[in-house]
Motif scaffolding. Structure first.
Motif, PDB file in Angstrom:
ATOM      1  N   PRO A  66     -12.986  43.884  32.149  1.00 35.81           N
ATOM      2  CA  PRO A  66     -13.617  45.194  32.382  1.00 35.81           C
ATOM      3  C   PRO A  66     -13.745  46.022  31.116  1.00 35.81           C
ATOM      4  O   PRO A  66     -14.581  46.921  31.055  1.00 35.81           O
ATOM      5  N   GLN A  67     -12.911  45.738  30.085  1.00 35.89           N
ATOM      6  CA  GLN A  67     -12.968  46.503  28.851  1.00 35.89           C
ATOM      7  C   GLN A  67     -13.723  45.773  27.753  1.00 35.89           C
ATOM      8  O   GLN A  67     -13.595  46.099  26.583  1.00 35.89           O
ATOM      9  N   GLN A  68     -14.547  44.782  28.113  1.00 38.58           N
ATOM     10  CA  GLN A  68     -15.314  44.057  27.112  1.00 38.58           C
ATOM     11  C   GLN A  68     -16.249  45.014  26.393  1.00 38.58           C
ATOM     12  O   GLN A  68     -16.799  45.949  26.979  1.00 38.58           O
ATOM     13  N   THR A  69     -16.445  44.761  25.105  1.00 34.31           N
ATOM     14  CA  THR A  69     -17.271  45.625  24.276  1.00 34.31           C
ATOM     15  C   THR A  69     -18.677  45.739  24.838  1.00 34.31           C
ATOM     16  O   THR A  69     -19.272  44.753  25.275  1.00 34.31           O
ATOM     17  N   ALA A  70     -19.220  46.956  24.828  1.00 33.25           N
ATOM     18  CA  ALA A  70     -20.560  47.209  25.369  1.00 33.25           C
ATOM     19  C   ALA A  70     -21.598  46.399  24.598  1.00 33.25           C
ATOM     20  O   ALA A  70     -21.469  46.207  23.384  1.00 33.25           O
ATOM     21  N   PRO A  71     -22.660  45.931  25.273  1.00 34.84           N
ATOM     22  CA  PRO A  71     -23.683  45.106  24.609  1.00 34.84           C
ATOM     23  C   PRO A  71     -24.309  45.781  23.398  1.00 34.84           C
ATOM     24  O   PRO A  71     -24.588  45.116  22.393  1.00 34.84           O
ATOM     25  N   GLU A  72     -24.545  47.109  23.476  1.00 31.04           N
ATOM     26  CA  GLU A  72     -25.188  47.777  22.337  1.00 31.04           C
ATOM     27  C   GLU A  72     -24.271  47.801  21.110  1.00 31.04           C
ATOM     28  O   GLU A  72     -24.736  47.710  19.972  1.00 31.04           O
ATOM     29  N   VAL A  73     -22.950  47.899  21.356  1.00 29.29           N
ATOM     30  CA  VAL A  73     -22.008  47.860  20.233  1.00 29.29           C
ATOM     31  C   VAL A  73     -21.960  46.456  19.639  1.00 29.29           C
ATOM     32  O   VAL A  73     -21.954  46.284  18.410  1.00 29.29           O
ATOM     33  N   GLU A  74     -21.941  45.432  20.514  1.00 27.18           N
ATOM     34  CA  GLU A  74     -21.994  44.059  20.016  1.00 27.18           C
ATOM     35  C   GLU A  74     -23.251  43.848  19.183  1.00 27.18           C
ATOM     36  O   GLU A  74     -23.234  43.153  18.155  1.00 27.18           O
ATOM     37  N   GLY A  75     -24.354  44.439  19.631  1.00 30.18           N
ATOM     38  CA  GLY A  75     -25.610  44.298  18.895  1.00 30.18           C
ATOM     39  C   GLY A  75     -25.515  44.851  17.487  1.00 30.18           C
ATOM     40  O   GLY A  75     -26.056  44.258  16.533  1.00 30.18           O
ATOM     41  N   ARG A  76     -24.813  46.017  17.329  1.00 33.30           N
ATOM     42  CA  ARG A  76     -24.654  46.586  15.992  1.00 33.30           C
ATOM     43  C   ARG A  76     -23.813  45.683  15.106  1.00 33.30           C
ATOM     44  O   ARG A  76     -24.087  45.516  13.912  1.00 33.30           O
ATOM     45  N   VAL A  77     -22.747  45.089  15.694  1.00 36.39           N
ATOM     46  CA  VAL A  77     -21.908  44.157  14.921  1.00 36.39           C
ATOM     47  C   VAL A  77     -22.727  42.960  14.450  1.00 36.39           C
ATOM     48  O   VAL A  77     -22.670  42.563  13.278  1.00 36.39           O
ATOM     49  N   ILE A  78     -23.514  42.383  15.359  1.00 33.22           N
ATOM     50  CA  ILE A  78     -24.318  41.202  15.007  1.00 33.22           C
ATOM     51  C   ILE A  78     -25.348  41.555  13.945  1.00 33.22           C
ATOM     52  O   ILE A  78     -25.581  40.803  12.992  1.00 33.22           O
ATOM     53  N   GLU A  79     -25.980  42.737  14.096  1.00 30.14           N
ATOM     54  CA  GLU A  79     -26.992  43.154  13.117  1.00 30.14           C
ATOM     55  C   GLU A  79     -26.388  43.255  11.716  1.00 30.14           C
ATOM     56  O   GLU A  79     -26.973  42.793  10.725  1.00 30.14           O
ATOM     57  N   LEU A  80     -25.194  43.855  11.622  1.00 29.97           N
ATOM     58  CA  LEU A  80     -24.548  43.997  10.314  1.00 29.97           C
ATOM     59  C   LEU A  80     -24.140  42.639   9.752  1.00 29.97           C
ATOM     60  O   LEU A  80     -24.246  42.402   8.544  1.00 29.97           O
ATOM     61  N   ARG A  81     -23.665  41.766  10.611  1.00 35.33           N
ATOM     62  CA  ARG A  81     -23.252  40.437  10.139  1.00 35.33           C
ATOM     63  C   ARG A  81     -24.445  39.666   9.571  1.00 35.33           C
ATOM     64  O   ARG A  81     -24.337  38.993   8.559  1.00 35.33           O
ATOM     65  N   LEU A  82     -25.598  39.773  10.266  1.00 33.57           N
ATOM     66  CA  LEU A  82     -26.785  39.076   9.784  1.00 33.57           C
ATOM     67  C   LEU A  82     -27.284  39.691   8.470  1.00 33.57           C
ATOM     68  O   LEU A  82     -27.846  38.984   7.626  1.00 33.57           O
ATOM     69  N   ARG A  83     -27.043  40.976   8.295  1.00 32.39           N
ATOM     70  CA  ARG A  83     -27.453  41.632   7.048  1.00 32.39           C
ATOM     71  C   ARG A  83     -26.511  41.268   5.911  1.00 32.39           C
ATOM     72  O   ARG A  83     -26.940  41.106   4.764  1.00 32.39           O
ATOM     73  N   TYR A  84     -25.212  41.123   6.245  1.00 33.01           N
ATOM     74  CA  TYR A  84     -24.199  40.781   5.235  1.00 33.01           C
ATOM     75  C   TYR A  84     -23.441  39.533   5.715  1.00 33.01           C
ATOM     76  O   TYR A  84     -22.300  39.624   6.178  1.00 33.01           O
ATOM     77  N   PRO A  85     -24.081  38.371   5.637  1.00 35.28           N
ATOM     78  CA  PRO A  85     -23.471  37.169   6.233  1.00 35.28           C
ATOM     79  C   PRO A  85     -22.187  36.710   5.563  1.00 35.28           C
ATOM     80  O   PRO A  85     -21.462  35.906   6.134  1.00 35.28           O
ATOM     81  N   ASP A  86     -21.901  37.222   4.359  1.00 31.81           N
ATOM     82  CA  ASP A  86     -20.673  36.824   3.682  1.00 31.81           C
ATOM     83  C   ASP A  86     -19.547  37.834   3.893  1.00 31.81           C
ATOM     84  O   ASP A  86     -18.468  37.688   3.329  1.00 31.81           O
ATOM     85  N   TRP A  87     -19.764  38.821   4.720  1.00 34.79           N
ATOM     86  CA  TRP A  87     -18.736  39.815   5.012  1.00 34.79           C
ATOM     87  C   TRP A  87     -17.919  39.380   6.215  1.00 34.79           C
ATOM     88  O   TRP A  87     -18.461  38.913   7.219  1.00 34.79           O
ATOM     89  N   GLY A  88     -16.611  39.596   6.132  1.00 39.43           N
ATOM     90  CA  GLY A  88     -15.736  39.300   7.249  1.00 39.43           C
ATOM     91  C   GLY A  88     -15.547  40.502   8.148  1.00 39.43           C
ATOM     92  O   GLY A  88     -16.130  41.575   7.945  1.00 39.43           O
ATOM     93  N   ALA A  89     -14.690  40.339   9.155  1.00 44.58           N
ATOM     94  CA  ALA A  89     -14.508  41.386  10.160  1.00 44.58           C
ATOM     95  C   ALA A  89     -13.976  42.676   9.558  1.00 44.58           C
ATOM     96  O   ALA A  89     -14.388  43.778   9.959  1.00 44.58           O
ATOM     97  N   ARG A  90     -13.060  42.582   8.600  1.00 46.41           N
ATOM     98  CA  ARG A  90     -12.468  43.802   8.030  1.00 46.41           C
ATOM     99  C   ARG A  90     -13.514  44.607   7.253  1.00 46.41           C
ATOM    100  O   ARG A  90     -13.524  45.846   7.302  1.00 46.41           O
TER     101      ARG A  90
END
Length: 385
Positions: A66-90
């Motif tokens: 029930p507390q899974q991250t909202a889809p729009e927030v996941e979308g922002r994470v994915i967008e940033l990862r694709l922009r900076y593919p060599d960046w880690g979670a931190r």
């Protein structure tokens, strides 16, 4: 064997057998196995409902999040990862906070995993804790290396001691047929003695998925007759055999970078085995060599072991020439590899457990006419009649 070193299913099977056969009170059994009475009752109820399969370790993953991250927030994470593919979670965490989104780094990493945006080299970090047997020859790991960087379709057969990483055998067998593997094992047993247990995967020639003969091969039964406990890695989980898998990785790198250098394949393997055991320091051993941690087993190999003695008064039956057992006018398929062998039948309420020597290999349920293969064979401590 201490309970804490026992396979989870093995512990539970032994507990429910003792509980349902009323060998001791439930309270004393729970104390012996280090569990609470509610847990003990739960294991018994699960076994009554579904047999051995029902008391396997279950996933603790929740059915709903029930507390899974909202889809729009996941979308922002994915967008940033694709922009900076060599960046880690931190690093992504800092950038998200600057945009007004606060997420733990662990949550960001799980999002990246779900969307397959983590490279293999990012996933497989060194384990913070290593597991090994306490003494040499408590467990040998056995497997075939894959054919990559090898000149044959079947890579070399490796047998490695879990405690010391000492390579017992490294053989260019060239085949997964049982007889050549058995010959190599006999040489290893004659030279090094017998292990207490051996760990293999669900592959030939020590395992078979061929219809009713599944899990029962002549090679496996030959090993059991020697008093060796057989253990099986999790299906689809090669990390269970992590030590032999890591050895195969090192062997493959050596083959790729050095080549055979004009040596015959077995000669090259013999030289590499000596180097691995006596020359190469091992980080997991505190930079010691495997040979400095290993010693031959005191258990000697007997090419003609005596017939297994089941407990006095036990219910013992002979498997017929077709690999079947007849019980109460019903024939049960056990496996052709067991044809002519004697097995023990242990009643546990409405079910019948089938032991070969001291190892549980089948569970029969006459009420629903079901025969269950015990995929991770469980050794018994003198099952009582």
């Amino acid at each position: 064997m201490p309970w804490k070193t026992m396979d989870v299913r093995e512990q539970r099977v032994r507990f429910v057998v003792a509980a349902l056969r009323r060998e001791r009170s439930l309270s004393s059994l729970c104390r012996e196995f280090g569990i609470s009475r509610p847990t003990g009752r739960l294991w018994v109820e699960r076994y009554r409902a579904g047999g051995v399969e029902a008391i396997a370790e279950r996933s603790r993953r929740p059915l709903h999040s029930p507390q899974q991250t909202a889809p729009e927030v996941e979308g922002r994470v994915i967008e940033l990862r694709l922009r900076y593919p060599d960046w880690g979670a931190r690093k992504l965490q800092v950038l998200l906070e600057q945009c007004g989104t606060r997420l733990p780094a662990s949550t960001i990493h799980r999002i990246l995993l779900r969307h397959q945006l983590v490279r293999p080299e990012d996933r497989h970090r060194p384990a913070p804790r290593r597991f090994e047997r306490a003494a040499p020859n408590e467990l040998w790991q056995m497997d075939f290396k894959g054919p990559k960087s090898w000149h044959q379709p079947i890579g070399p057969l490796s047998i490695l001691d879990d405690h010391s990483r000492y390579v017992i055998a490294l053989e260019a067998v060239g085949s997964t047929q049982a007889e050549p593997v058995r010959v190599r094992l006999e040489h290893a047993f004659q030279e090094c003695g017998l292990p207490e247990a051996m760990l293999m995967d669900h592959g030939v020639p020590w395992w078979s998925w061929a219809g009713p003969q599944a899990a029962t091969t002549g090679l496996a039964l030959w090993l059991i007759k020697q008093g060796i406990r057989l253990c099986w890695s999790g299906i689809g989980h090669p990390q269970t055999q992590g030590k032999v898998e890591r050895f195969h990785g090192a062997l493959e790198r050596a083959l790729t970078r050095r080549g055979l250098r004009g040596h015959a394949p077995q000669q090259w393997l013999d030289r590499y085995r000596w180097e691995h055991n006596h020359l190469r320091p091992h980080e997991a051993l505190g930079m010691q060599t495997p040979a400095s941690r290993w010693r031959p087993s005191e258990r000697r190999y007997d090419p003609n072991p005596p017939r297994w003695q089941y407990p006095e008064g036990a219910w013992v039956l002979k498997v017929d020439c077709q690999g079947k057992l007849e019980i109460a006018d019903t024939k049960w398929r056990i496996g052709r590899a067991l044809a002519g062998e004697w097995v023990q039948i242990l009643p546990v309420e409405q079910r019948l457990q089938v032991y070969y020597c001291n190892t549980l290999i089948r569970e029969l349920d006459p009420a629903i006419q079901r025969s269950t293969i015990v995929e991770r064979w469980i050794p018994a401590q003198n099952p009582r009649p």
